[in-house]
Design a protein around this motif. Structure first.
Motif, PDB file in Angstrom:
ATOM      1  N   MET A   1       0.846  -1.189   0.000  1.00 55.81           N
ATOM      2  CA  MET A   1       0.000   0.000   0.000  1.00 55.81           C
ATOM      3  C   MET A   1       0.881   1.239   0.000  1.00 55.81           C
ATOM      4  O   MET A   1       1.875   1.308   0.707  1.00 55.81           O
ATOM      5  N   ARG A   2       0.517   2.205  -0.778  1.00 52.48           N
ATOM      6  CA  ARG A   2       1.281   3.448  -0.843  1.00 52.48           C
ATOM      7  C   ARG A   2       1.065   4.285   0.419  1.00 52.48           C
ATOM      8  O   ARG A   2       0.070   4.111   1.128  1.00 52.48           O
ATOM      9  N   LYS A   3       1.994   5.185   0.698  1.00 50.74           N
ATOM     10  CA  LYS A   3       1.870   6.079   1.849  1.00 50.74           C
ATOM     11  C   LYS A   3       0.910   7.211   1.473  1.00 50.74           C
ATOM     12  O   LYS A   3       1.128   7.916   0.490  1.00 50.74           O
ATOM     13  N   ILE A   4      -0.149   7.379   2.250  1.00 52.71           N
ATOM     14  CA  ILE A   4      -1.155   8.412   1.986  1.00 52.71           C
ATOM     15  C   ILE A   4      -1.238   9.311   3.215  1.00 52.71           C
ATOM     16  O   ILE A   4      -1.486   8.846   4.315  1.00 52.71           O
ATOM     17  N   ASP A   5      -1.011  10.613   3.015  1.00 57.38           N
ATOM     18  CA  ASP A   5      -1.098  11.548   4.141  1.00 57.38           C
ATOM     19  C   ASP A   5      -1.786  12.858   3.779  1.00 57.38           C
ATOM     20  O   ASP A   5      -1.772  13.811   4.542  1.00 57.38           O
ATOM     21  N   LEU A   6      -2.398  12.914   2.595  1.00 54.87           N
ATOM     22  CA  LEU A   6      -2.997  14.144   2.086  1.00 54.87           C
ATOM     23  C   LEU A   6      -4.317  13.827   1.393  1.00 54.87           C
ATOM     24  O   LEU A   6      -4.419  12.823   0.679  1.00 54.87           O
ATOM     25  N   ILE A   7      -5.310  14.695   1.610  1.00 58.05           N
ATOM     26  CA  ILE A   7      -6.565  14.647   0.856  1.00 58.05           C
ATOM     27  C   ILE A   7      -6.676  15.964   0.101  1.00 58.05           C
ATOM     28  O   ILE A   7      -6.471  17.032   0.684  1.00 58.05           O
ATOM     29  N   VAL A   8      -6.987  15.875  -1.183  1.00 55.17           N
ATOM     30  CA  VAL A   8      -7.147  17.064  -2.019  1.00 55.17           C
ATOM     31  C   VAL A   8      -8.594  17.105  -2.515  1.00 55.17           C
ATOM     32  O   VAL A   8      -9.070  16.152  -3.134  1.00 55.17           O
ATOM     33  N   ILE A   9      -9.283  18.207  -2.220  1.00 57.37           N
ATOM     34  CA  ILE A   9     -10.678  18.397  -2.633  1.00 57.37           C
ATOM     35  C   ILE A   9     -10.707  19.189  -3.942  1.00 57.37           C
ATOM     36  O   ILE A   9      -9.992  20.194  -4.088  1.00 57.37           O
ATOM     37  N   HIS A  10     -11.545  18.736  -4.863  1.00 59.39           N
ATOM     38  CA  HIS A  10     -11.692  19.352  -6.184  1.00 59.39           C
ATOM     39  C   HIS A  10     -13.172  19.588  -6.491  1.00 59.39           C
ATOM     40  O   HIS A  10     -14.038  18.961  -5.882  1.00 59.39           O
ATOM     41  N   CYS A  11     -13.431  20.424  -7.486  1.00 56.11           N
ATOM     42  CA  CYS A  11     -14.750  20.489  -8.111  1.00 56.11           C
ATOM     43  C   CYS A  11     -14.576  19.993  -9.541  1.00 56.11           C
ATOM     44  O   CYS A  11     -13.460  19.959 -10.054  1.00 56.11           O
ATOM     45  N   THR A  12     -15.669  19.621 -10.180  1.00 59.27           N
ATOM     46  CA  THR A  12     -15.581  19.150 -11.565  1.00 59.27           C
ATOM     47  C   THR A  12     -15.748  20.283 -12.571  1.00 59.27           C
ATOM     48  O   THR A  12     -15.688  20.033 -13.770  1.00 59.27           O
ATOM     49  N   ALA A  13     -15.955  21.514 -12.104  1.00 61.44           N
ATOM     50  CA  ALA A  13     -16.202  22.663 -12.977  1.00 61.44           C
ATOM     51  C   ALA A  13     -17.413  22.398 -13.876  1.00 61.44           C
ATOM     52  O   ALA A  13     -17.405  22.674 -15.069  1.00 61.44           O
ATOM     53  N   THR A  14     -18.448  21.853 -13.249  1.00 59.93           N
ATOM     54  CA  THR A  14     -19.714  21.579 -13.922  1.00 59.93           C
ATOM     55  C   THR A  14     -20.711  22.658 -13.515  1.00 59.93           C
ATOM     56  O   THR A  14     -20.818  22.996 -12.333  1.00 59.93           O
ATOM     57  N   ARG A  15     -21.426  23.204 -14.486  1.00 55.27           N
ATOM     58  CA  ARG A  15     -22.442  24.217 -14.180  1.00 55.27           C
ATOM     59  C   ARG A  15     -23.509  23.642 -13.268  1.00 55.27           C
ATOM     60  O   ARG A  15     -23.875  22.468 -13.392  1.00 55.27           O
ATOM     61  N   GLU A  16     -24.018  24.476 -12.364  1.00 56.43           N
ATOM     62  CA  GLU A  16     -25.005  24.007 -11.397  1.00 56.43           C
ATOM     63  C   GLU A  16     -26.317  23.566 -12.038  1.00 56.43           C
ATOM     64  O   GLU A  16     -27.088  22.837 -11.415  1.00 56.43           O
ATOM     65  N   ASP A  17     -26.563  23.952 -13.280  1.00 60.77           N
ATOM     66  CA  ASP A  17     -27.781  23.534 -13.967  1.00 60.77           C
ATOM     67  C   ASP A  17     -27.543  22.340 -14.896  1.00 60.77           C
ATOM     68  O   ASP A  17     -28.418  21.968 -15.665  1.00 60.77           O
ATOM     69  N   LYS A  18     -26.367  21.727 -14.804  1.00 58.66           N
ATOM     70  CA  LYS A  18     -26.020  20.558 -15.622  1.00 58.66           C
ATOM     71  C   LYS A  18     -25.644  19.399 -14.702  1.00 58.66           C
ATOM     72  O   LYS A  18     -25.179  19.589 -13.594  1.00 58.66           O
ATOM     73  N   SER A  19     -25.820  18.207 -15.212  1.00 60.67           N
ATOM     74  CA  SER A  19     -25.463  17.000 -14.479  1.00 60.67           C
ATOM     75  C   SER A  19     -24.217  16.391 -15.108  1.00 60.67           C
ATOM     76  O   SER A  19     -23.992  16.520 -16.314  1.00 60.67           O
ATOM     77  N   LEU A  20     -23.406  15.724 -14.288  1.00 61.59           N
ATOM     78  CA  LEU A  20     -22.233  15.014 -14.779  1.00 61.59           C
ATOM     79  C   LEU A  20     -22.208  13.656 -14.093  1.00 61.59           C
ATOM     80  O   LEU A  20     -21.944  13.566 -12.894  1.00 61.59           O
ATOM     81  N   SER A  21     -22.512  12.614 -14.845  1.00 63.47           N
ATOM     82  CA  SER A  21     -22.552  11.265 -14.268  1.00 63.47           C
ATOM     83  C   SER A  21     -21.132  10.763 -14.011  1.00 63.47           C
ATOM     84  O   SER A  21     -20.172  11.250 -14.622  1.00 63.47           O
ATOM     85  N   PRO A  22     -21.000   9.793 -13.117  1.00 63.41           N
ATOM     86  CA  PRO A  22     -19.682   9.195 -12.907  1.00 63.41           C
ATOM     87  C   PRO A  22     -19.088   8.623 -14.203  1.00 63.41           C
ATOM     88  O   PRO A  22     -17.890   8.747 -14.445  1.00 63.41           O
ATOM     89  N   ALA A  23     -19.918   8.025 -15.046  1.00 67.81           N
ATOM     90  CA  ALA A  23     -19.430   7.477 -16.316  1.00 67.81           C
ATOM     91  C   ALA A  23     -18.904   8.586 -17.223  1.00 67.81           C
ATOM     92  O   ALA A  23     -17.873   8.418 -17.890  1.00 67.81           O
ATOM     93  N   GLU A  24     -19.610   9.733 -17.256  1.00 69.39           N
ATOM     94  CA  GLU A  24     -19.150  10.860 -18.073  1.00 69.39           C
ATOM     95  C   GLU A  24     -17.832  11.416 -17.536  1.00 69.39           C
ATOM     96  O   GLU A  24     -16.932  11.744 -18.317  1.00 69.39           O
ATOM     97  N   LEU A  25     -17.705  11.508 -16.214  1.00 70.91           N
ATOM     98  CA  LEU A  25     -16.467  11.985 -15.602  1.00 70.91           C
ATOM     99  C   LEU A  25     -15.319  11.045 -15.957  1.00 70.91           C
ATOM    100  O   LEU A  25     -14.234  11.491 -16.349  1.00 70.91           O
ATOM    101  N   ASP A  26     -15.538   9.752 -15.858  1.00 76.24           N
ATOM    102  CA  ASP A  26     -14.525   8.769 -16.223  1.00 76.24           C
ATOM    103  C   ASP A  26     -14.132   8.925 -17.694  1.00 76.24           C
ATOM    104  O   ASP A  26     -12.935   8.930 -18.036  1.00 76.24           O
ATOM    105  N   ARG A  27     -15.106   9.065 -18.546  1.00 76.52           N
ATOM    106  CA  ARG A  27     -14.850   9.217 -19.980  1.00 76.52           C
ATOM    107  C   ARG A  27     -14.031  10.485 -20.260  1.00 76.52           C
ATOM    108  O   ARG A  27     -13.086  10.461 -21.053  1.00 76.52           O
ATOM    109  N   MET A  28     -14.364  11.570 -19.593  1.00 74.60           N
ATOM    110  CA  MET A  28     -13.611  12.823 -19.782  1.00 74.60           C
ATOM    111  C   MET A  28     -12.136  12.633 -19.406  1.00 74.60           C
ATOM    112  O   MET A  28     -11.244  13.120 -20.116  1.00 74.60           O
ATOM    113  N   HIS A  29     -11.887  11.946 -18.320  1.00 75.69           N
ATOM    114  CA  HIS A  29     -10.507  11.738 -17.878  1.00 75.69           C
ATOM    115  C   HIS A  29      -9.761  10.799 -18.827  1.00 75.69           C
ATOM    116  O   HIS A  29      -8.580  11.008 -19.103  1.00 75.69           O
ATOM    117  N   ARG A  30     -10.454   9.785 -19.339  1.00 73.82           N
ATOM    118  CA  ARG A  30      -9.819   8.877 -20.308  1.00 73.82           C
ATOM    119  C   ARG A  30      -9.469   9.636 -21.588  1.00 73.82           C
ATOM    120  O   ARG A  30      -8.426   9.377 -22.191  1.00 73.82           O
TER     121      ARG A  30
END
Length: 159
Positions: A1-30
């Motif tokens: 197991m890797r050494k983990i000592d930090l948590i980083v919080i992010h936003c997806t930069a998605t407009r509040e009137d739009k939805s972003l599914s986990p599958a879409e987020l995965d696809r964007m990163h791929r």
């Protein structure tokens, strides 16, 4: 197991009137060349916590900090006009707090920050100020929001 000592919080930069599914987020990163979603967890507007990447695998969310961190992103970060804003719902706020608490208890987390807080300290005064942020992500002050968060003595948040 890797050494983990930090948590980083992010936003997806998605407009509040739009939805972003986990599958879409995965696809964007791929599409960006990652081998799946770069975040370990994704918090939807309804508070659902989605596991996106195994914690034992280094993330692809904060250059220079991926080896020792866990990345959490929330759906949102832009208002309906596309401007950076804290668009978190009460459900998201609650889920993020619970998730951070659990991760602090499970790992030896020393610090929880927003992605913007990892920007370089250009003036060398020891503080990353708003004018030094490379990006606004996650569109709120993580330190102030989680200041009351406790990890039962096992971790020390915010430095």
């Amino acid at each position: 197991m890797r050494k983990i000592d930090l948590i980083v919080i992010h936003c997806t930069a998605t407009r509040e009137d739009k939805s972003l599914s986990p599958a879409e987020l995965d696809r964007m990163h791929r599409q960006r060349g990652f081998n799946g979603c770069g975040y370990h967890y994704y918090v939807r507007r309804d508070g659902e916590i989605c596991s996106m990447r195994p914690v034992g695998q280094a993330g692809a969310h904060a250059k220079g900090h991926n080896a020792n961190s866990i990345g959490i992103a929330y759906e949102g970060g832009l208002d309906a006009g596309g401007n950076p804003a804290d668009t978190r719902t009460e459900e998201q706020k609650r889920s993020i707090r619970v998730l951070v608490r659990v991760l602090c208890e499970d790992y030896r987390i020393r610090k929880v920050v927003g992605h913007r807080d990892l920007s370089p300290d250009r003036d060398g005064d020891g503080v990353v100020e708003p004018e030094e942020w490379i990006k606004l992500c996650p569109c709120y002050d993580v330190e102030s929001d989680l200041a009351e968060q406790k990890c039962r003595g096992r971790c020390r948040l915010f430095g």
